[in-house]
Design an enzyme around this catalytic site. Structure first.
Site, short mmCIF file in Angstrom:
data_model
loop_
_atom_site.label_atom_id
_atom_site.label_comp_id
_atom_site.label_asym_id
_atom_site.label_seq_id
_atom_site.Cartn_x
_atom_site.Cartn_y
_atom_site.Cartn_z
N GLU A 1 -4.09 -4.98 -13.14
CA GLU A 1 -4.56 -3.79 -12.15
C GLU A 1 -3.39 -3.65 -11.24
OE1 GLU A 1 -8.49 -4.33 -10.82
OE2 GLU A 1 -9.23 -4.98 -12.67
N ARG B 1 0.86 -1.26 -0.18
CA ARG B 1 0.03 0.12 0.00
C ARG B 1 1.04 1.19 0.03
NH1 ARG B 1 -4.86 -1.19 -2.18
NH2 ARG B 1 -6.27 -2.09 -0.85
N GLU C 1 -15.14 -9.19 -5.52
CA GLU C 1 -13.56 -9.06 -5.15
C GLU C 1 -13.28 -10.30 -4.57
OE1 GLU C 1 -11.39 -6.65 -5.50
OE2 GLU C 1 -12.62 -5.32 -6.79
#
Length: 203
Positions: free
Chosen positions: A161, A78, A111
């Site tokens: 992605e 992240r 997801e």
């Protein structure tokens, strides 16, 4: 007015003077000039300028299994934690942004398949909230789902992605250690696991 049921003021108590786009990319940023009502007064604040980060509406889910006495978390890099003194690789619940007018439930089911291979039949809604309302417009829907978990973790995500996601499986007995070892560093996973701890105690 009862503050338990209603906020002190509403959106009609904010006057937007201007909105200026500053950046449009993976996220959008704009400068907002506004005035808002002051508590216990009829007049408004002086002109305030704030940078507002726009992120799409998002949803997340904690997968757990009472039958197997286990739960699942994912780990991924992240950028928001790139300066974290421990690690920018964060333990999280499965989550994603809503696609257009997609519902939170549809987003979560999609997801979950992409990030864990698990199919969800029933969902329980916990909270819908702003993770960082001081500067970001993102609105997050948090759910839990009792599913059949795989025996082992694995690598998931959509490489096109930029996703590289590790699925981790934990026994219920490991939950307390997670609360104390510093590995939980974001609000949705902490909230979801606090719910799980209460759920386990009430079973």
């Amino acid at each position: 007015m009862n503050i338990l049921d209603h906020a002190s003021y509403s959106a009609t108590d904010v006057t937007i003077e201007s909105r200026t786009p500053l950046f449009r990319g993976f996220i959008q940023v704009e400068k907002v000039s506004l005035k808002h009502r002051l508590f216990h007064r009829k007049d408004y604040s002086s002109l305030i300028q704030r940078e507002l980060v726009h992120r799409p509406e998002a949803a997340g889910v904690l997968l757990y299994s009472d039958q197997q006495q286990r739960f699942a978390l994912i780990e991924q890099f992240r950028v928001g934690a790139v300066n974290d003194p421990v690690s920018p690789w964060q333990l999280e619940v499965i989550a994603g942004v809503l696609d257009g007018d997609e519902s939170p439930e549809s987003c979560i089911r999609r997801e979950s398949l992409e990030e864990s291979g698990c199919e969800i039949t029933e969902l329980k809604h916990l909270f819908s909230f702003y993770p960082s309302a001081g500067a970001c417009s993102e609105f997050f829907h948090l759910y839990v789902a009792d599913v059949h978990l795989p025996e082992d973790g694995g690598i998931f995500g959509m490489p096109d992605e930029g996703e590289n996601i590790q699925l981790h499986l934990f026994d219920y007995s490991q939950l307390e250690a997670l609360f104390h070892n510093g590995r939980l560093r974001n609000a949705p996973v902490i909230m979801a696991l606090q719910w799980l701890a209460q759920h386990i105690q009430q079973r």
